[in-house]
Write an enzyme that holds these catalytic residues in place. Structure first.
Site, PDB file in Angstrom:
ATOM      1  N   ASN A  46     -58.961   0.193 -40.630  1.00 35.09           N
ATOM      2  CA  ASN A  46     -58.905   1.013 -39.423  1.00 35.09           C
ATOM      3  C   ASN A  46     -57.506   1.597 -39.196  1.00 35.09           C
ATOM      4  O   ASN A  46     -57.225   2.125 -38.112  1.00 35.09           O
ATOM      5  CB  ASN A  46     -59.309   0.191 -38.196  1.00 35.09           C
ATOM      6  CG  ASN A  46     -60.758  -0.248 -38.254  1.00 35.09           C
ATOM      7  OD1 ASN A  46     -61.621   0.486 -38.716  1.00 35.09           O
ATOM      8  ND2 ASN A  46     -61.026  -1.460 -37.788  1.00 35.09           N
ATOM      9  N   HIS A 132     -69.264  -2.957 -28.301  1.00 32.58           N
ATOM     10  CA  HIS A 132     -68.671  -3.960 -29.185  1.00 32.58           C
ATOM     11  C   HIS A 132     -68.937  -5.370 -28.672  1.00 32.58           C
ATOM     12  O   HIS A 132     -69.116  -5.598 -27.476  1.00 32.58           O
ATOM     13  CB  HIS A 132     -67.163  -3.708 -29.271  1.00 32.58           C
ATOM     14  CG  HIS A 132     -66.471  -4.517 -30.313  1.00 32.58           C
ATOM     15  ND1 HIS A 132     -65.861  -5.722 -30.031  1.00 32.58           N
ATOM     16  CD2 HIS A 132     -66.288  -4.299 -31.641  1.00 32.58           C
ATOM     17  CE1 HIS A 132     -65.328  -6.212 -31.138  1.00 32.58           C
ATOM     18  NE2 HIS A 132     -65.576  -5.365 -32.122  1.00 32.58           N
ATOM     19  N   GLU A 175     -67.942   2.722 -24.863  1.00 33.46           N
ATOM     20  CA  GLU A 175     -66.898   3.074 -25.820  1.00 33.46           C
ATOM     21  C   GLU A 175     -66.881   4.592 -25.954  1.00 33.46           C
ATOM     22  O   GLU A 175     -67.932   5.233 -25.923  1.00 33.46           O
ATOM     23  CB  GLU A 175     -67.169   2.442 -27.180  1.00 33.46           C
ATOM     24  CG  GLU A 175     -67.196   0.923 -27.163  1.00 33.46           C
ATOM     25  CD  GLU A 175     -67.477   0.331 -28.535  1.00 33.46           C
ATOM     26  OE1 GLU A 175     -66.845   0.782 -29.512  1.00 33.46           O
ATOM     27  OE2 GLU A 175     -68.324  -0.567 -28.626  1.00 33.46           O
ATOM     28  N   SER A 179     -67.760   2.066 -33.003  1.00 31.97           N
ATOM     29  CA  SER A 179     -67.101   1.634 -34.233  1.00 31.97           C
ATOM     30  C   SER A 179     -68.039   1.499 -35.422  1.00 31.97           C
ATOM     31  O   SER A 179     -67.595   1.613 -36.564  1.00 31.97           O
ATOM     32  CB  SER A 179     -66.388   0.302 -34.003  1.00 31.97           C
ATOM     33  OG  SER A 179     -67.310  -0.707 -33.625  1.00 31.97           O
ATOM     34  N   ASP A 204     -63.655   1.978 -23.439  1.00 31.41           N
ATOM     35  CA  ASP A 204     -62.967   1.390 -24.591  1.00 31.41           C
ATOM     36  C   ASP A 204     -62.678   2.524 -25.579  1.00 31.41           C
ATOM     37  O   ASP A 204     -63.603   3.118 -26.134  1.00 31.41           O
ATOM     38  CB  ASP A 204     -63.876   0.318 -25.213  1.00 31.41           C
ATOM     39  CG  ASP A 204     -63.243  -0.401 -26.396  1.00 31.41           C
ATOM     40  OD1 ASP A 204     -62.470   0.226 -27.142  1.00 31.41           O
ATOM     41  OD2 ASP A 204     -63.545  -1.590 -26.595  1.00 31.41           O
ATOM     42  N   HIS A 207     -61.162   3.086 -31.048  1.00 32.65           N
ATOM     43  CA  HIS A 207     -61.249   3.866 -32.285  1.00 32.65           C
ATOM     44  C   HIS A 207     -60.971   5.352 -32.080  1.00 32.65           C
ATOM     45  O   HIS A 207     -61.030   6.114 -33.042  1.00 32.65           O
ATOM     46  CB  HIS A 207     -62.623   3.672 -32.933  1.00 32.65           C
ATOM     47  CG  HIS A 207     -62.826   2.305 -33.482  1.00 32.65           C
ATOM     48  ND1 HIS A 207     -62.494   1.954 -34.774  1.00 32.65           N
ATOM     49  CD2 HIS A 207     -63.300   1.175 -32.904  1.00 32.65           C
ATOM     50  CE1 HIS A 207     -62.760   0.677 -34.976  1.00 32.65           C
ATOM     51  NE2 HIS A 207     -63.252   0.178 -33.850  1.00 32.65           N
ATOM     52  N   LYS A 238     -55.269  -0.326 -34.757  1.00 27.72           N
ATOM     53  CA  LYS A 238     -56.070   0.637 -35.517  1.00 27.72           C
ATOM     54  C   LYS A 238     -55.186   1.847 -35.835  1.00 27.72           C
ATOM     55  O   LYS A 238     -54.305   1.753 -36.680  1.00 27.72           O
ATOM     56  CB  LYS A 238     -57.355   0.945 -34.759  1.00 27.72           C
ATOM     57  CG  LYS A 238     -58.233  -0.307 -34.636  1.00 27.72           C
ATOM     58  CD  LYS A 238     -59.523  -0.078 -33.926  1.00 27.72           C
ATOM     59  CE  LYS A 238     -60.417  -1.304 -33.975  1.00 27.72           C
ATOM     60  NZ  LYS A 238     -59.835  -2.513 -33.345  1.00 27.72           N
TER      61      LYS A 238
END
Length: 387
Positions: A46, A132, A175, A179, A204, A207, A238
């Protein structure tokens, strides 16, 4: 009491037994399965922008290591508070267009700390079904009633809010970039629902941070929504190439979490070297926008190669490219064939993804050059046809 032997045997039989790969890391874009093994192209990292090997974070980390030592020595509320921590929090708050930020030991610690701090057993949470595991665990720890809506389905979310919102404290958790699927949340619709029904919203951006928007602030900033969310969290491990996590929001909310989030209060502070590296990485987002542009060029090369190789599935809008094969053993077999041809990508199986949706998840990073990506995409397309 759990029958440990029976559990491990069942996991093995179902193709779900996890084992550490015992990798060697000769450089940022390669891994080896043994010290003497061949180099494999790493598609499981990542470290999207390659900042873990960038000279500026390396120098910043080395300087902090020599000045402050290997660890912070205590929790922030004891004697583990460093000027570096406060500088990084201020930089992250500016990046996220928020008043303040608070550092956590990891993304997992952030989510399992801040969600139970915000809601309790008399409250309600509305969460995307593909959130997640750290978000799900934070929801469970809170004791609040959790209602999960179908992935990215705002009609379902609104229906659940209408039926279960009531007069309780209500939290929506999503998110911005998922992910394991590499797809993007309909953030504008979620924000509109949060405002219409008086809910609090946590996004979130683990990513998305570093990759989207003019300054790499993430998808909320890219869509002009940063000021309309209550809290945004993300990780330092990440695209920022270091370790740790943060949550950003209004000063009063951050002060509340400092006093309430147990995973912050009772955890040793981030090591100074990791903190300094992350601070340098945040600065690089503004100073070197070419890092992001180069990543998206690499993403296009990889996806174009897969398409030329006959992959007809939608490859999504992000740097994360999941190729679903369904069966657990089929995913493991595909991963093994790719390793034999010089490509490393981990097989992702339940419970990380839903049952029957085992896949290989490919992450494109700046560690992989254009020729690597072209060659790997052809290999992956060929092997996937055999599944």
């Amino acid at each position: 009491m759990v029958d440990i032997a029976a559990y491990l045997k069942r996991q093995q039989k179902d193709g779900r037994l996890r084992q550490l790969p015992e990798l060697e890391h000769p450089d940022g874009g390669r891994v080896r399965l043994s010290a003497a093994g061949p180099d494999l192209l790493d598609f499981s990292s990542n470290d999207y922008l390659g900042l873990s090997r960038h000279p500026l974070p390396l120098v910043a980390a080395a300087d902090a290591l020599s000045r402050y030592g290997t660890g912070a020595g205590a929790a922030r509320l004891m004697s583990g508070d460093f000027a570096l921590h406060r500088e990084l929090e201020a930089a992250l708050a500016r990046l996220k267009e928020q008043e303040a930020a608070l550092l956590f030991g990891s993304g997992y610690l952030a989510n399992v700390g801040l969600i139970p701090a915000l809601v309790g057993r008399h409250d309600v949470i509305f969460g995307d079904r593909l959130n997640h595991a750290s978000i799900h665990d934070g929801c469970q720890l809170s004791g609040a009633r959790l209602h999960r809506f179908a992935h990215n389905d705002c009609n379902h979310l609104e229906d659940l809010i209408k039926r279960h919102r009531g007069g309780k404290e209500a939290l929506i958790v999503v998110e911005s970039l998922y992910s394991m699927d590499g797809d993007i949340c309909p953030l504008a619709e979620v924000v509109a629902l949060k405002e219409r029904y008086g809910c609090r919203l946590l996004v979130d951006e683990a990513h998305a941070t570093g990759l989207f928007g003019d300054n790499g602030a993430g998808l909320l900033a890219a869509e002009g929504l940063a000021h309309r969310v209550d809290l945004v969290m993300g990780t330092l491990g990440k695209a920022l190439g270091s370790y740790g996590a943060y949550v950003a929001g209004e000063q009063r909310l951050v002060s509340f979490l400092l006093n309430r989030a147990r995973s912050f209060i009772f955890s040793t502070a981030l090591p100074p070297a990791s903190t300094a590296a992350a601070l340098a990485a945040v600065q690089l987002l503004a100073d070197e926008p070419e890092l992001r542009r180069e990543l998206w060029r690499r993403v296009e090369i990889f996806k174009s190669g897969l398409t030329r190789g006959g992959i007809k599935a939608g490859l999504g809008p992000s740097q994360i490219v999941p190729l679903t094969v369904g069966d657990n053993q089929a995913a493991l077999d595909l991963a093994q064939r790719l390793r034999q041809r010089g490509v490393y990508a981990a097989a992702v199986r339940p419970p990380t993804v839903p049952a029957g949706q085992a896949r290989l998840r490919f992450s494109v990073t700046n560690h992989l050059d254009h020729d690597d990506l072209s060659a790997a995409s052809a290999i992956i397309a060929t092997e996937l046809q055999k599944c």
